[in-house]
Design a protein around this motif. Structure first.
Motif, PDB file in Angstrom:
ATOM      1  N   TRP A 143      -2.943   1.100   9.845  1.00 23.86           N
ATOM      2  CA  TRP A 143      -2.815  -0.161   9.120  1.00 23.86           C
ATOM      3  C   TRP A 143      -4.145  -0.905   9.160  1.00 23.86           C
ATOM      4  CZ3 TRP A 143       2.496  -3.023   9.970  1.00 23.86           C
ATOM      5  CH2 TRP A 143       3.546  -2.117   9.724  1.00 23.86           C
ATOM      6  N   ARG A 144      -4.304  -1.870   8.283  1.00 20.01           N
ATOM      7  CA  ARG A 144      -5.533  -2.675   8.277  1.00 20.01           C
ATOM      8  C   ARG A 144      -5.631  -3.496   9.565  1.00 20.01           C
ATOM      9  NH1 ARG A 144      -7.717  -6.408   3.331  1.00 20.01           N
ATOM     10  NH2 ARG A 144      -8.210  -4.311   2.581  1.00 20.01           N
ATOM     11  N   PRO A 172       0.836  -1.201   0.000  1.00 25.52           N
ATOM     12  CA  PRO A 172       0.000   0.000   0.000  1.00 25.52           C
ATOM     13  C   PRO A 172       0.875   1.258   0.000  1.00 25.52           C
ATOM     14  CG  PRO A 172      -0.659  -1.552   1.735  1.00 25.52           C
ATOM     15  CD  PRO A 172       0.651  -2.038   1.193  1.00 25.52           C
ATOM     16  N   HIS A 173       0.459   2.277  -0.723  1.00 23.04           N
ATOM     17  CA  HIS A 173       1.093   3.600  -0.703  1.00 23.04           C
ATOM     18  C   HIS A 173       2.459   3.644  -1.383  1.00 23.04           C
ATOM     19  CE1 HIS A 173      -2.094   4.032   2.155  1.00 23.04           C
ATOM     20  NE2 HIS A 173      -1.462   3.370   3.110  1.00 23.04           N
ATOM     21  N   THR A 182      -2.705  -6.604  -3.129  1.00 30.57           N
ATOM     22  CA  THR A 182      -2.109  -5.713  -2.145  1.00 30.57           C
ATOM     23  C   THR A 182      -1.771  -6.500  -0.888  1.00 30.57           C
ATOM     24  OG1 THR A 182      -3.403  -3.859  -3.001  1.00 30.57           O
ATOM     25  CG2 THR A 182      -2.424  -3.590  -0.827  1.00 30.57           C
ATOM     26  N   PHE A 225      -1.213  -6.931   2.927  1.00 28.17           N
ATOM     27  CA  PHE A 225      -1.526  -6.371   4.234  1.00 28.17           C
ATOM     28  C   PHE A 225      -0.939  -7.261   5.317  1.00 28.17           C
ATOM     29  CE2 PHE A 225      -4.947  -4.666   1.541  1.00 28.17           C
ATOM     30  CZ  PHE A 225      -4.789  -3.310   1.797  1.00 28.17           C
TER      31      PHE A 225
END
Length: 205
Positions: free
Chosen positions: A117-118, A43-44, A83, A85
């Motif tokens: 964060w997730r 991510p990002h 993605t 995580f």
């Protein structure tokens, strides 16, 4: 119960700072192994030059080659795709290795941002956290940021400071055709040169 370290990242490319951090965590925390886990898609970080997951995995393996079995490379995020995580990765490891106690290794900047964060609270139900600080890092600020999330998880700070090396430094040098051995070590530097990774396109003819 075996205690292992989890060091995730894009590793684009992996560098001597990653290696020093993994070695230090293994030594200071008494970890049986530290697993480097390259992300499939972080991510990002969509704007980074991407040489391909296969290259990043191979460079990680070259980086830790002399340290096996104390350090290893796991490809579960690459194999899962999409993605990456951290909470999903920790759940997968916990399901496959329920007798393993995990410690997530992160830098101080990442630690302060973990509330975004997730599923951060679920993450700390699965793993303790060890924070690597740069000189001048405010450990109190990190502790305050993580305190609402920790539950019963342990928070530890590694004593030795992080090396001031970044993947972006290595990419920038490689793009200019410069030697990157002092940043990534001889084996990874040779691989980058042989495969012309991160090189800027030459002028049109």
């Amino acid at each position: 119960m075996a205690r292992v370290g989890i060091l995730g990242g894009t590793f684009n490319p992996p560098h001597l700072g990653h290696l020093a951090l993994a070695r230090r965590a293994a030594h200071e925390l008494g970890l049986a192994t530290v697993h480097l886990i390259p992300a499939h898609t972080a991510p990002h970080k969509a704007d980074e030059p991407e040489p391909g997951a296969g290259h990043r995995v191979q460079m990680c393996r070259l980086l830790v080659e002399e340290d096996e079995p104390a350090l290893s490379v796991w490809t579960l995020e690459i194999e899962r795709g999409g993605t990456s995580f951290t909470v999903d990765t920790l759940r997968a490891i916990d399901a496959a290795h329920p007798d393993t106690e995990m410690t997530l290794i992160v830098g101080a900047d990442s630690a302060r941002a973990m509330s975004a964060w997730r599923e951060p609270m679920a993450l700390f139900e699965l793993a303790d956290v060890a924070v690597a600080a740069r000189p001048g890092t405010d450990q109190g600020a990190v502790t305050r940021a993580l305190a609402p999330l920790l539950g019963g998880a342990r928070l530890e700070f590694l004593r030795a400071p992080m090396l001031d090396i970044s993947s972006s430094q290595a990419r920038d040098r490689a793009a200019r055709g410069e030697d990157v051995e002092e940043l990534v070590g001889p084996r990874v530097a040779r691989y980058i040169a042989e495969h012309r990774l991160y090189r800027e396109p030459g002028p049109a003819r």
